[in-house]
Write a protein that holds these residues in place. Structure first.
Motif, PDB file in Angstrom:
ATOM      1  N   ILE A 109       0.831  -1.209   0.000  1.00 14.50           N
ATOM      2  CA  ILE A 109       0.000   0.000   0.000  1.00 14.50           C
ATOM      3  C   ILE A 109       0.864   1.258   0.000  1.00 14.50           C
ATOM      4  O   ILE A 109       0.668   2.165  -0.821  1.00 14.50           O
ATOM      5  CB  ILE A 109      -0.919   0.016   1.246  1.00 14.50           C
ATOM      6  CG1 ILE A 109      -1.734  -1.280   1.308  1.00 14.50           C
ATOM      7  CG2 ILE A 109      -1.808   1.251   1.242  1.00 14.50           C
ATOM      8  CD1 ILE A 109      -3.010  -1.274   0.578  1.00 14.50           C
ATOM      9  N   ALA A 110       1.835   1.292   0.912  1.00 12.95           N
ATOM     10  CA  ALA A 110       2.655   2.503   1.013  1.00 12.95           C
ATOM     11  C   ALA A 110       3.463   2.691  -0.253  1.00 12.95           C
ATOM     12  O   ALA A 110       3.550   3.805  -0.782  1.00 12.95           O
ATOM     13  CB  ALA A 110       3.573   2.415   2.227  1.00 12.95           C
ATOM     14  N   GLY A 111       4.019   1.608  -0.765  1.00 11.74           N
ATOM     15  CA  GLY A 111       4.819   1.707  -1.981  1.00 11.74           C
ATOM     16  C   GLY A 111       3.995   2.252  -3.138  1.00 11.74           C
ATOM     17  O   GLY A 111       4.472   3.050  -3.944  1.00 11.74           O
ATOM     18  N   ALA A 112       2.735   1.829  -3.223  1.00  9.74           N
ATOM     19  CA  ALA A 112       1.905   2.251  -4.341  1.00  9.74           C
ATOM     20  C   ALA A 112       1.420   3.687  -4.167  1.00  9.74           C
ATOM     21  O   ALA A 112       1.323   4.436  -5.135  1.00  9.74           O
ATOM     22  CB  ALA A 112       0.706   1.310  -4.482  1.00  9.74           C
ATOM     23  N   LEU A 113       1.090   4.080  -2.949  1.00  9.35           N
ATOM     24  CA  LEU A 113       0.387   5.345  -2.771  1.00  9.35           C
ATOM     25  C   LEU A 113       1.273   6.507  -2.365  1.00  9.35           C
ATOM     26  O   LEU A 113       0.939   7.660  -2.595  1.00  9.35           O
ATOM     27  CB  LEU A 113      -0.716   5.175  -1.722  1.00  9.35           C
ATOM     28  CG  LEU A 113      -1.757   4.119  -2.074  1.00  9.35           C
ATOM     29  CD1 LEU A 113      -2.678   3.891  -0.911  1.00  9.35           C
ATOM     30  CD2 LEU A 113      -2.527   4.548  -3.307  1.00  9.35           C
ATOM     31  N   PHE A 114       2.380   6.211  -1.709  1.00  8.56           N
ATOM     32  CA  PHE A 114       3.171   7.327  -1.180  1.00  8.56           C
ATOM     33  C   PHE A 114       4.434   7.572  -1.992  1.00  8.56           C
ATOM     34  O   PHE A 114       5.169   8.511  -1.722  1.00  8.56           O
ATOM     35  CB  PHE A 114       3.527   7.078   0.290  1.00  8.56           C
ATOM     36  CG  PHE A 114       2.321   7.067   1.187  1.00  8.56           C
ATOM     37  CD1 PHE A 114       1.815   8.257   1.700  1.00  8.56           C
ATOM     38  CD2 PHE A 114       1.671   5.885   1.490  1.00  8.56           C
ATOM     39  CE1 PHE A 114       0.697   8.251   2.509  1.00  8.56           C
ATOM     40  CE2 PHE A 114       0.548   5.881   2.295  1.00  8.56           C
ATOM     41  CZ  PHE A 114       0.053   7.050   2.809  1.00  8.56           C
ATOM     42  N   GLY A 115       4.707   6.703  -2.946  1.00  6.43           N
ATOM     43  CA  GLY A 115       5.896   6.903  -3.759  1.00  6.43           C
ATOM     44  C   GLY A 115       7.152   6.558  -2.984  1.00  6.43           C
ATOM     45  O   GLY A 115       7.140   6.477  -1.760  1.00  6.43           O
ATOM     46  N   ALA A 116       8.220   6.382  -3.725  1.00 12.22           N
ATOM     47  CA  ALA A 116       9.462   5.925  -3.101  1.00 12.22           C
ATOM     48  C   ALA A 116       9.920   6.865  -1.995  1.00 12.22           C
ATOM     49  O   ALA A 116      10.463   6.442  -0.983  1.00 12.22           O
ATOM     50  CB  ALA A 116      10.552   5.789  -4.162  1.00 12.22           C
ATOM     51  N   ALA A 117       9.675   8.162  -2.158  1.00 14.96           N
ATOM     52  CA  ALA A 117      10.216   9.135  -1.202  1.00 14.96           C
ATOM     53  C   ALA A 117       9.537   9.031   0.163  1.00 14.96           C
ATOM     54  O   ALA A 117      10.170   9.260   1.189  1.00 14.96           O
ATOM     55  CB  ALA A 117      10.080  10.543  -1.757  1.00 14.96           C
ATOM     56  N   TYR A 118       8.258   8.719   0.167  1.00 18.89           N
ATOM     57  CA  TYR A 118       7.537   8.780   1.442  1.00 18.89           C
ATOM     58  C   TYR A 118       7.039   7.434   1.951  1.00 18.89           C
ATOM     59  O   TYR A 118       6.471   7.355   3.039  1.00 18.89           O
ATOM     60  CB  TYR A 118       6.369   9.766   1.338  1.00 18.89           C
ATOM     61  CG  TYR A 118       6.849  11.182   1.157  1.00 18.89           C
ATOM     62  CD1 TYR A 118       7.325  11.898   2.256  1.00 18.89           C
ATOM     63  CD2 TYR A 118       6.880  11.778  -0.089  1.00 18.89           C
ATOM     64  CE1 TYR A 118       7.812  13.181   2.104  1.00 18.89           C
ATOM     65  CE2 TYR A 118       7.361  13.056  -0.243  1.00 18.89           C
ATOM     66  CZ  TYR A 118       7.834  13.760   0.855  1.00 18.89           C
ATOM     67  OH  TYR A 118       8.317  15.019   0.709  1.00 18.89           O
ATOM     68  N   ALA A 119       7.247   6.364   1.168  1.00 17.72           N
ATOM     69  CA  ALA A 119       6.755   5.054   1.596  1.00 17.72           C
ATOM     70  C   ALA A 119       7.369   4.665   2.936  1.00 17.72           C
ATOM     71  O   ALA A 119       6.679   4.201   3.848  1.00 17.72           O
ATOM     72  CB  ALA A 119       7.080   3.996   0.541  1.00 17.72           C
ATOM     73  N   GLY A 120       8.682   4.902   3.062  1.00 22.13           N
ATOM     74  CA  GLY A 120       9.369   4.553   4.302  1.00 22.13           C
ATOM     75  C   GLY A 120       8.763   5.280   5.491  1.00 22.13           C
ATOM     76  O   GLY A 120       8.543   4.694   6.552  1.00 22.13           O
ATOM     77  N   THR A 121       8.461   6.549   5.284  1.00 20.75           N
ATOM     78  CA  THR A 121       7.868   7.351   6.353  1.00 20.75           C
ATOM     79  C   THR A 121       6.517   6.777   6.770  1.00 20.75           C
ATOM     80  O   THR A 121       6.206   6.664   7.964  1.00 20.75           O
ATOM     81  CB  THR A 121       7.688   8.801   5.889  1.00 20.75           C
ATOM     82  OG1 THR A 121       8.929   9.266   5.395  1.00 20.75           O
ATOM     83  CG2 THR A 121       7.225   9.682   7.028  1.00 20.75           C
ATOM     84  N   ALA A 122       5.709   6.405   5.770  1.00 19.52           N
ATOM     85  CA  ALA A 122       4.385   5.871   6.076  1.00 19.52           C
ATOM     86  C   ALA A 122       4.497   4.560   6.851  1.00 19.52           C
ATOM     87  O   ALA A 122       3.779   4.336   7.834  1.00 19.52           O
ATOM     88  CB  ALA A 122       3.599   5.658   4.784  1.00 19.52           C
ATOM     89  N   ILE A 123       5.428   3.699   6.429  1.00 20.83           N
ATOM     90  CA  ILE A 123       5.587   2.418   7.113  1.00 20.83           C
ATOM     91  C   ILE A 123       6.084   2.640   8.536  1.00 20.83           C
ATOM     92  O   ILE A 123       5.584   2.043   9.494  1.00 20.83           O
ATOM     93  CB  ILE A 123       6.562   1.501   6.329  1.00 20.83           C
ATOM     94  CG1 ILE A 123       5.928   1.136   4.987  1.00 20.83           C
ATOM     95  CG2 ILE A 123       6.882   0.247   7.123  1.00 20.83           C
ATOM     96  CD1 ILE A 123       6.829   0.353   4.078  1.00 20.83           C
ATOM     97  N   PHE A 124       7.041   3.556   8.654  1.00 19.91           N
ATOM     98  CA  PHE A 124       7.548   3.902   9.980  1.00 19.91           C
ATOM     99  C   PHE A 124       6.394   4.384  10.862  1.00 19.91           C
ATOM    100  O   PHE A 124       6.285   4.008  12.036  1.00 19.91           O
ATOM    101  CB  PHE A 124       8.608   4.993   9.838  1.00 19.91           C
ATOM    102  CG  PHE A 124       9.121   5.519  11.141  1.00 19.91           C
ATOM    103  CD1 PHE A 124      10.078   4.816  11.855  1.00 19.91           C
ATOM    104  CD2 PHE A 124       8.646   6.714  11.662  1.00 19.91           C
ATOM    105  CE1 PHE A 124      10.547   5.293  13.057  1.00 19.91           C
ATOM    106  CE2 PHE A 124       9.109   7.198  12.866  1.00 19.91           C
ATOM    107  CZ  PHE A 124      10.066   6.495  13.568  1.00 19.91           C
ATOM    108  N   ALA A 125       5.513   5.196  10.292  1.00 23.97           N
ATOM    109  CA  ALA A 125       4.399   5.748  11.066  1.00 23.97           C
ATOM    110  C   ALA A 125       3.480   4.634  11.564  1.00 23.97           C
ATOM    111  O   ALA A 125       2.986   4.695  12.700  1.00 23.97           O
ATOM    112  CB  ALA A 125       3.624   6.744  10.220  1.00 23.97           C
ATOM    113  N   VAL A 126       3.255   3.621  10.740  1.00 20.96           N
ATOM    114  CA  VAL A 126       2.370   2.532  11.190  1.00 20.96           C
ATOM    115  C   VAL A 126       3.016   1.752  12.333  1.00 20.96           C
ATOM    116  O   VAL A 126       2.357   1.408  13.312  1.00 20.96           O
ATOM    117  CB  VAL A 126       2.036   1.568  10.038  1.00 20.96           C
ATOM    118  CG1 VAL A 126       1.025   0.536  10.497  1.00 20.96           C
ATOM    119  CG2 VAL A 126       1.469   2.323   8.876  1.00 20.96           C
TER     120      VAL A 126
END
Lengths: 244, 434, 138
Positions: free
Chosen positions: B205-222
């Motif tokens: 989900i994060a990879g698809a929706l947040f793009g490479a730049a922010y996917a890590g941030t989203a996963i970290f947030a979860v």
């Protein structure tokens, strides 16, 4: 096939010893009825097949923690041919408590004196022969992380597996006249109940009853007649009053 | 414990210690007494008042970076293998039923889960190294004061750490805790620690929706959300269900050791193979069910081409209203439904539903506009929180020896999932996100 | 352990000081080079600062020849190895990604992060540490 079980306090290097002994031939299951993980493995030494079971690491063998109960049930009920008690050589005082409990259970014991390198590094000297004599069982120094002493350990396991006769009361097992008298009194009553003695060592039963161990007392209530039970309770009460 | 033998019991313990003392006296000649070991030296640093917690966080960061960043090329390799096999099977199998099953069911569904072997094993390896080196006990030690303030026992810490790998061994690891209340709290909050089974969902989900730049941030947030929720829940349980102080913390610190490569790998393998077993049994089984439901009735769906006509769409539409407020469509609804069994199945379900085209799952998610970043993030949070997987429920049942506590965990977590996701959506809409 | 001579200690203290400053500088460079710091970047900066602090906390002890100085130097070295090793592995992963055709290009220079350079600078300390602690038990 020789059935061996490993036991020891937490953090004494039991897992390393287990891995050294069994290598990759391990399988993981559960002890019957509980979710405590049971790791077992096999090795062949001097043409003898040895099955090794890794018991949970514990300080004691009381009836209230799951791990401890599992370990002790395994020892008294499954009666493995050899129990390898892994002891931290740098902390004998604490580690030998479990060894005492195992001797009470009349286990066919090999004491593995692990962390031998650290014992030496601290400049401590342990008279292994004398220790073995006092405990009444072989004592093998090892260094689990390097594998030193592992061959000796395997030899001891094979040697002692055949020598069940050597068991019995050890020099270490003298708890003083007052307690020993109580123990033999209870033992005498227990002796008459084959239902119990066929399963458990008498001395162990007697000690556990005197200690008021829940699980043993429950067994006792189920298999003793009311007069026998009353006699034992009487001995316990008298002992309790006499010892302050 | 029977009360009548108090004196006798302590007399026995005392005699045992006396025997030990006399044996030790006659066999041991102590060295120069106190010696300063490497362990003492390292503890000066790792248990330092100021540095202890920062160093622990550094170790934690290194562990996750190792598991996620370093494993990336291996994920790609597995993906490529599945792509090749998928392409090959498309040509080689003539029977349309079987071809559909192999390409959608096996390579699409199961394959999308199996590509996560590298990060999951990486995490297990890192955890094993931390345990085998003796550092894990230090981490528990430095976190103890913090844990105590949360009404948790310092010993709860190690099970919570293991929970990042898998909640099942983590719940089993609570066994060494002697206070029943502390143990119960640790078991009940453990599923909130984000285990590696949930990782595939986040990555997708994060990879698809947040793009490479922010996917890590989203996963970290979860992950952070999971920790915060676990802490908050622990505080609440301590004040309601399990009142009282945590029992005093006695933890032995084993000496450090250079972890033996073979035993760490063995350790990793003994945990990792549980994942493989799960993939081979539960996940594979669920994938078959999902594949069947999404390609049948065979005629109406023209052999799985028109998914809207399938049984699974029918089921999805039936439960869709529950998730409508969150902005999730029927596919999300069925993914969550089948994910009840094991959370990897959420990804597996999408794998079957969207097909395993070359474009990849993530791009299919984007092109069909199934999620916005807001609803996607709420979905990740929901997957984090809702219903622990079947194995975890089973572990709680076995360890507590009742069905009451697992039922309780199931109910409170599902309720919490709806609340948290609802709050995320509401807050997001408030600030103008869609 | 060999007695830590004051002369030896001064030398090691200076080394630790340089490494401590080096990691601190690396953190600043990293902070300046990243427009979107939160949170991945923030964490990697924090990690560099932790390593820096570990070395710096050993400086005083080393200079006055105390044992805790060596402890912090050893702790710092372990952290250097862990963090630097991680960056090396990540560089290896990037290279593999390039070989697999998943990455556009692979620039060796940009892969050599400060953490790797500082690891190389710290490595000469390893033999010294080994000598100082060779007789010690775990």
């Amino acid at each position: 096939m020789i059935r061996a079980a490993l036991i020891g306090n937490p953090n004494v290097g039991k897992t390393e010893i287990f891995n050294r002994l069994t290598g990759l031939s391990q399988n993981v299951g559960n002890f019957p009825g509980v979710t405590v993980e049971k790791k077992a493995g096999r090795l062949v030494h001097r043409e003898q097949e040895i099955e090794v079971v890794d018991l949970p690491g514990t300080y004691s063998l009381t009836a209230h923690a799951v791990d401890e109960l599992v370990a002790r049930d395994y020892i008294v009920l499954e009666r493995p041919d050899v129990i390898v008690d892994i002891v931290d050589g740098t902390n004998l005082e604490r580690n030998l408590y479990l060894t005492m409990l195992l001797l009470e259970m009349d286990a066919n014991l090999v004491v593995d004196l692990n962390r031998w390198d650290m014992v030496a590094a601290r400049g401590t000297k342990i008279d292994v022969e004398k220790l073995s004599e006092l405990l009444g069982c072989p004592v093998v120094p090892t260094v689990a992380i390097t594998g030193k002493g592992l061959e000796d350990l395997k030899n001891s396991i094979v040697d002692i597996a055949g020598k069940k006769a050597a068991r019995g009361r050890r020099a270490a097992q003298n708890y003083g006249n007052d307690l020993e008298q109580l123990i033999s009194k209870v033992e005498e009553i227990i002796k008459e109940i084959p239902e119990l003695t066929s399963k458990y060592p008498e001395r162990w039963l007697a000690i556990k009853m005197l200690e008021g161990d829940e699980s043993v007392m429950e067994q006792a209530r189920a298999s003793l007649s009311s007069s026998q039970l009353a006699k034992i309770l009487c001995i316990i009460e008298a002992g309790e009053a006499a010892i302050k | 414990m029977s009360e009548y033998a108090e004196n006798l019991r302590s007399a026995f313990a005392q005699r045992r210690y006396e025997r030990i003392a006399s044996i030790v006296d006659s066999t041991v000649i102590k060295g120069r007494g106190e010696i300063f070991t490497l362990t003492d030296m390292l503890d000066q640093v790792f248990l330092n008042k100021h540095l202890g917690i920062p160093i622990f966080l550094t170790v934690l960061w290194t562990m996750f970076q190792f598991a996620f960043a370093v494993s990336e090329p291996f994920v790609v390799i597995i993906e490529k293998i599945f792509e090749m096999l998928g392409a090959w099977s498309g040509q080689a199998i003539s029977d349309p039923h079987l071809a559909s099953f192999v390409s959608l069911g096996i390579f699409g569904g199961l394959g999308s889960v199996l590509v996560f072997i590298p990060p999951i094993f990486g995490l297990f390896l890192a955890l094993s190294v931390l345990e085998d080196s003796g550092y894990m006990a230090r981490a528990a030690f430095v976190m103890d004061r913090f844990m105590y303030r949360l009404g948790l026992h310092g010993r709860s810490f190690i099970p919570l750490m293991i929970g990042f790998g898998c909640n099942v061994p983590a719940i089993m690891a609570t066994r060494s805790m002697d206070s029943e209340k502390d143990r119960m709290i640790t078991m009940l909050i453990n599923p909130l620690i984000s285990c590696s089974a949930r990782l595939p969902v986040y990555v997708l989900i994060a990879g698809a929706l947040f793009g490479a730049a922010y996917a890590g941030t989203a996963i970290f947030a979860v992950y952070a959300l999971g920790i915060v929720l676990a802490v908050a829940t622990a505080l609440i349980f301590r004040r309601t269900l399990f009142r009282g102080e945590p029992s005093p913390f006695v933890l032995e610190l084993p000496p450090y050791a250079v972890p033996d490569a073979s035993s760490s790998i063995l350790h990793m393998w003994s945990r990792g193979r549980m994942f493989l077993k799960k993939a081979g049994t539960i996940i594979f089984g669920m994938t078959i069910i999902v594949w069947f439901l999404s390609t049948h009735p065979w005629e109406e769906t023209s052999g799985g081409q028109v998914i809207a006509e399938s049984y699974i769409a029918w089921i999805g539409h039936a439960i869709e209203p529950v998730f409508q407020p969150f902005g999730w469509d029927w596919m999300a609804a069925v993914a969550l439904l089948f994910g009840l069994v094991a959370k990897e199945v959420v990804v597996g379900t999408y794998g079957v539903l969207l097909g395993a085209e070359e474009a990849g799952l993530g791009e299919a998610l984007v092109s069909q506009e199934l999620f916005t970043p807001l609803t996607g993030f709420a979905f990740m949070a929901f997957v984090l929180i809702y219903v622990p997987c079947v194995a975890t429920i089973g572990a709680i049942a076995k360890e507590t020896n009742s069905w009451r506590w697992p039922a309780f965990a199931l109910v409170y977590q599902t309720a919490l999932a709806f609340i948290v996701s609802g709050v995320i959506i509401a807050a997001g809409r408030l600030v103008g996100l869609s | 352990m060999d007695k830590l001579s004051v002369k030896n200690g001064k030398w090691l203290g200076a080394y630790a000081f340089i490494l401590g400053i080096g990691y601190c500088a690396a953190a600043i460079v990293e902070a300046a080079g990243k427009p979107d710091i939160f949170p991945g970047g923030l964490l990697s900066i924090g990690v560099l600062l932790v390593v820096s602090a570990t070395y710096l906390m050993g400086v005083k002890g080393l200079i006055s020849g105390r044992r805790d100085g060596i402890s912090f130097l050893m702790g710092g070295l372990l952290l250097s190895v862990a963090v630097g090793g991680l960056y090396l592995l990540m560089a290896g992963a990037d290279w593999l990604m390039y070989l697999l055709g998943e990455a556009e290009d692979f620039a060796l220079l940009s892969e050599i992060s400060p953490a790797i350079i500082l690891l190389v600078i710290a490595l000469p300390l390893v033999p010294t540490m080994r000598r100082l602690t060779s007789k010690m038990a775990w």
